[in-house]
Design a protein around this motif. Sequence first.
Motif, PDB file in Angstrom:
ATOM      1  N   THR A 260       8.642  -1.291 -10.344  1.00 52.82           N
ATOM      2  CA  THR A 260       9.357  -2.574 -10.242  1.00 52.82           C
ATOM      3  C   THR A 260       9.278  -3.119  -8.834  1.00 52.82           C
ATOM      4  OG1 THR A 260      10.891  -1.955 -12.018  1.00 52.82           O
ATOM      5  CG2 THR A 260      11.590  -3.703 -10.509  1.00 52.82           C
ATOM      6  N   ARG A 261       9.537  -2.244  -7.850  1.00 55.67           N
ATOM      7  CA  ARG A 261       9.472  -2.681  -6.457  1.00 55.67           C
ATOM      8  C   ARG A 261       8.054  -3.065  -6.057  1.00 55.67           C
ATOM      9  NH1 ARG A 261      12.328   1.785  -2.819  1.00 55.67           N
ATOM     10  NH2 ARG A 261      11.990   0.173  -1.221  1.00 55.67           N
ATOM     11  N   THR A 262       7.074  -2.351  -6.602  1.00 55.27           N
ATOM     12  CA  THR A 262       5.680  -2.681  -6.309  1.00 55.27           C
ATOM     13  C   THR A 262       5.319  -4.050  -6.866  1.00 55.27           C
ATOM     14  OG1 THR A 262       5.066  -0.341  -6.305  1.00 55.27           O
ATOM     15  CG2 THR A 262       3.281  -1.940  -6.596  1.00 55.27           C
ATOM     16  N   ASP A 263       5.764  -4.318  -8.076  1.00 51.15           N
ATOM     17  CA  ASP A 263       5.492  -5.635  -8.685  1.00 51.15           C
ATOM     18  C   ASP A 263       6.144  -6.748  -7.866  1.00 51.15           C
ATOM     19  OD1 ASP A 263       4.082  -4.411 -10.692  1.00 51.15           O
ATOM     20  OD2 ASP A 263       5.714  -4.448 -12.149  1.00 51.15           O
ATOM     21  N   GLU A 264       7.357  -6.492  -7.404  1.00 48.76           N
ATOM     22  CA  GLU A 264       8.057  -7.485  -6.589  1.00 48.76           C
ATOM     23  C   GLU A 264       7.334  -7.691  -5.254  1.00 48.76           C
ATOM     24  OE1 GLU A 264      11.923  -5.818  -6.255  1.00 48.76           O
ATOM     25  OE2 GLU A 264      12.614  -6.558  -8.220  1.00 48.76           O
ATOM     26  N   ALA A 265       6.859  -6.583  -4.672  1.00 45.74           N
ATOM     27  CA  ALA A 265       6.136  -6.677  -3.396  1.00 45.74           C
ATOM     28  C   ALA A 265       4.809  -7.415  -3.573  1.00 45.74           C
ATOM     29  CB  ALA A 265       5.883  -5.269  -2.838  1.00 45.74           C
ATOM     30  N   ALA A 266       4.155  -7.178  -4.719  1.00 45.84           N
ATOM     31  CA  ALA A 266       2.889  -7.868  -4.987  1.00 45.84           C
ATOM     32  C   ALA A 266       3.108  -9.368  -5.150  1.00 45.84           C
ATOM     33  CB  ALA A 266       2.240  -7.291  -6.245  1.00 45.84           C
ATOM     34  N   ALA A 267       4.204  -9.729  -5.810  1.00 47.42           N
ATOM     35  CA  ALA A 267       4.527 -11.154  -5.979  1.00 47.42           C
ATOM     36  C   ALA A 267       4.831 -11.798  -4.622  1.00 47.42           C
ATOM     37  CB  ALA A 267       5.719 -11.308  -6.921  1.00 47.42           C
ATOM     38  N   GLU A 268       5.561 -11.079  -3.772  1.00 53.27           N
ATOM     39  CA  GLU A 268       5.871 -11.599  -2.435  1.00 53.27           C
ATOM     40  C   GLU A 268       4.607 -11.733  -1.594  1.00 53.27           C
ATOM     41  OE1 GLU A 268       8.083 -12.770   1.012  1.00 53.27           O
ATOM     42  OE2 GLU A 268       8.299 -12.950  -1.158  1.00 53.27           O
ATOM     43  N   LEU A 269       3.694 -10.768  -1.742  1.00 55.70           N
ATOM     44  CA  LEU A 269       2.429 -10.834  -1.011  1.00 55.70           C
ATOM     45  C   LEU A 269       1.633 -12.075  -1.410  1.00 55.70           C
ATOM     46  CD1 LEU A 269       0.337  -9.645   0.896  1.00 55.70           C
ATOM     47  CD2 LEU A 269      -0.510  -8.240  -0.993  1.00 55.70           C
ATOM     48  N   GLU A 270       1.606 -12.369  -2.694  1.00 54.11           N
ATOM     49  CA  GLU A 270       0.873 -13.554  -3.153  1.00 54.11           C
ATOM     50  C   GLU A 270       1.519 -14.823  -2.608  1.00 54.11           C
ATOM     51  OE1 GLU A 270      -1.813 -16.000  -4.350  1.00 54.11           O
ATOM     52  OE2 GLU A 270      -2.016 -13.810  -4.408  1.00 54.11           O
ATOM     53  N   ARG A 271       2.859 -14.836  -2.540  1.00 53.35           N
ATOM     54  CA  ARG A 271       3.549 -15.995  -1.978  1.00 53.35           C
ATOM     55  C   ARG A 271       3.189 -16.166  -0.500  1.00 53.35           C
ATOM     56  NH1 ARG A 271       7.481 -17.597   1.046  1.00 53.35           N
ATOM     57  NH2 ARG A 271       8.060 -15.485   1.699  1.00 53.35           N
ATOM     58  N   LEU A 272       3.162 -15.054   0.232  1.00 52.90           N
ATOM     59  CA  LEU A 272       2.824 -15.105   1.650  1.00 52.90           C
ATOM     60  C   LEU A 272       1.372 -15.529   1.853  1.00 52.90           C
ATOM     61  CD1 LEU A 272       4.652 -11.891   2.906  1.00 52.90           C
ATOM     62  CD2 LEU A 272       5.283 -14.259   3.381  1.00 52.90           C
ATOM     63  N   ARG A 273       0.494 -15.046   0.972  1.00 50.63           N
ATOM     64  CA  ARG A 273      -0.905 -15.459   1.081  1.00 50.63           C
ATOM     65  C   ARG A 273      -1.064 -16.944   0.809  1.00 50.63           C
ATOM     66  NH1 ARG A 273      -3.626 -10.262  -2.059  1.00 50.63           N
ATOM     67  NH2 ARG A 273      -3.928  -8.943  -0.184  1.00 50.63           N
TER      68      ARG A 273
ATOM     69  N   SER B 236       0.835  -1.205   0.000  1.00 51.47           N
ATOM     70  CA  SER B 236       0.000   0.000   0.000  1.00 51.47           C
ATOM     71  C   SER B 236       0.870   1.255   0.000  1.00 51.47           C
ATOM     72  CB  SER B 236      -0.911  -0.014   1.229  1.00 51.47           C
ATOM     73  OG  SER B 236      -1.698   1.158   1.277  1.00 51.47           O
ATOM     74  N   ALA B 237       1.980   1.223   0.732  1.00 50.94           N
ATOM     75  CA  ALA B 237       2.887   2.372   0.772  1.00 50.94           C
ATOM     76  C   ALA B 237       3.524   2.613  -0.596  1.00 50.94           C
ATOM     77  CB  ALA B 237       3.972   2.139   1.822  1.00 50.94           C
ATOM     78  N   PHE B 238       3.887   1.542  -1.290  1.00 48.80           N
ATOM     79  CA  PHE B 238       4.454   1.677  -2.642  1.00 48.80           C
ATOM     80  C   PHE B 238       3.436   2.309  -3.596  1.00 48.80           C
ATOM     81  CE2 PHE B 238       7.671  -1.933  -1.911  1.00 48.80           C
ATOM     82  CZ  PHE B 238       8.693  -1.029  -1.687  1.00 48.80           C
ATOM     83  N   HIS B 239       2.189   1.849  -3.513  1.00 51.24           N
ATOM     84  CA  HIS B 239       1.140   2.419  -4.374  1.00 51.24           C
ATOM     85  C   HIS B 239       0.977   3.914  -4.095  1.00 51.24           C
ATOM     86  CE1 HIS B 239      -0.195  -1.097  -6.492  1.00 51.24           C
ATOM     87  NE2 HIS B 239      -0.490  -1.766  -5.395  1.00 51.24           N
ATOM     88  N   ALA B 240       1.031   4.297  -2.832  1.00 49.17           N
ATOM     89  CA  ALA B 240       0.899   5.710  -2.468  1.00 49.17           C
ATOM     90  C   ALA B 240       2.061   6.519  -3.043  1.00 49.17           C
ATOM     91  CB  ALA B 240       0.845   5.855  -0.949  1.00 49.17           C
ATOM     92  N   GLN B 241       3.271   5.975  -3.011  1.00 48.23           N
ATOM     93  CA  GLN B 241       4.443   6.674  -3.561  1.00 48.23           C
ATOM     94  C   GLN B 241       4.320   6.835  -5.073  1.00 48.23           C
ATOM     95  OE1 GLN B 241       8.271   5.099  -2.127  1.00 48.23           O
ATOM     96  NE2 GLN B 241       7.206   4.332  -0.331  1.00 48.23           N
ATOM     97  N   ILE B 242       3.803   5.810  -5.741  1.00 45.40           N
ATOM     98  CA  ILE B 242       3.618   5.912  -7.200  1.00 45.40           C
ATOM     99  C   ILE B 242       2.608   6.997  -7.534  1.00 45.40           C
ATOM    100  CG2 ILE B 242       2.621   4.722  -9.192  1.00 45.40           C
ATOM    101  CD1 ILE B 242       3.970   2.185  -8.248  1.00 45.40           C
TER     102      ILE B 242
END
Length: 344
Positions: free
Chosen positions: A151-164, A73-79
């Motif tokens: 790029t960092r947001t995409d990586e964070a989204a992929a990590e979130l899906e892995r954690l989920r 969410s923080a990455f999205h806000a920065q974008i």
Amino acid sequence: MRRPLRTHGYRAAAAVALACALTAASQQGAQADPQTLTEVQARLQSLYHEAEVATDKYNAADGKVTAQEKRLSAFHAQIRAAERKLTRLNSLAGATAAAQYRGGGVPAELQFALSRDPGRALDNAGLALQAQQNTQNLLAELKTTKSALRTRTDEAAAELERLRASRRAMAKQRKTIEQHIAEAKALESALAAKERARLADLERQQSEQAQAKWESTGILKKVGTDATAAGRKAIAFAVKQIGKPYVWGAEGPDSYDCSGLTSQAWLAAGVTIPRTSEMQWAQLKHVPVEDMRPGDLIIYFSDASHVAIYVGGGNIVSAPRPGRYVYESPAASMRILGVVRPDA
């Protein structure tokens, strides 16, 4: 004065043949073999231990998902902020170009040649070019930053899906164990009242024997008797929860699991500690058992899957397991791994 020990859990898979044998023995007026009851008790304890481990792992996985969701969410806000700034700068650059066009778009060299004050014209032209160059540099920098953020947001989204996915796996494992718990309860219900009383008696005896052996070492003469101000607040909170039910992953106010109770007790004292018993064991300060004091947390079993708050006099308050309630019991009724201190 120590309160009487309440029976812990009866942990086992639903051994149908064993249940039938115990029920038949009761119907015939015969007493079940104590060794068989001991085996039943051991299986039941094993199952509930697995359930507690699964709960701890699920809580840890859930905490990681929540933290990663906040990070994403923080990455999205920065974008969004970078996009707003880019839009504003592009608009300013466009307005500057339009103003130059309306002014005739006279090149800086010609302005210099026609000006009555060549020095001033040169200064103005230099400043204009510098401002334009600075704007272009900032635009380029912002575009690079936005690209890096994506790029960092995409990586964070992929990590979130892995954690989920990991959390879903933990939830599935927990559900399987919950089914085993239901089977264990069915087995427990199948035992005749006399047999259930004997089973509870065996457990009480084992708990009392373990506590007596622990106390025979003189441990209660060594441990501290005075809690810190924060420790007293944590104990007071825990004691007020006595009688509330154990529920998977609960942190109050109406129900708790073991680490939910200890973490909330210390939060009530103004101290934030890790959520799970494993993390409490890993991250809080370790103190020797003989140096513990009221308010410290006792961690149980080799995998740190259970935790309780030491309230003094050789007793603890804990949320034991599904089907039971927050209660006070002897500290050595379970296998102690070690002691940690939240307010070190």
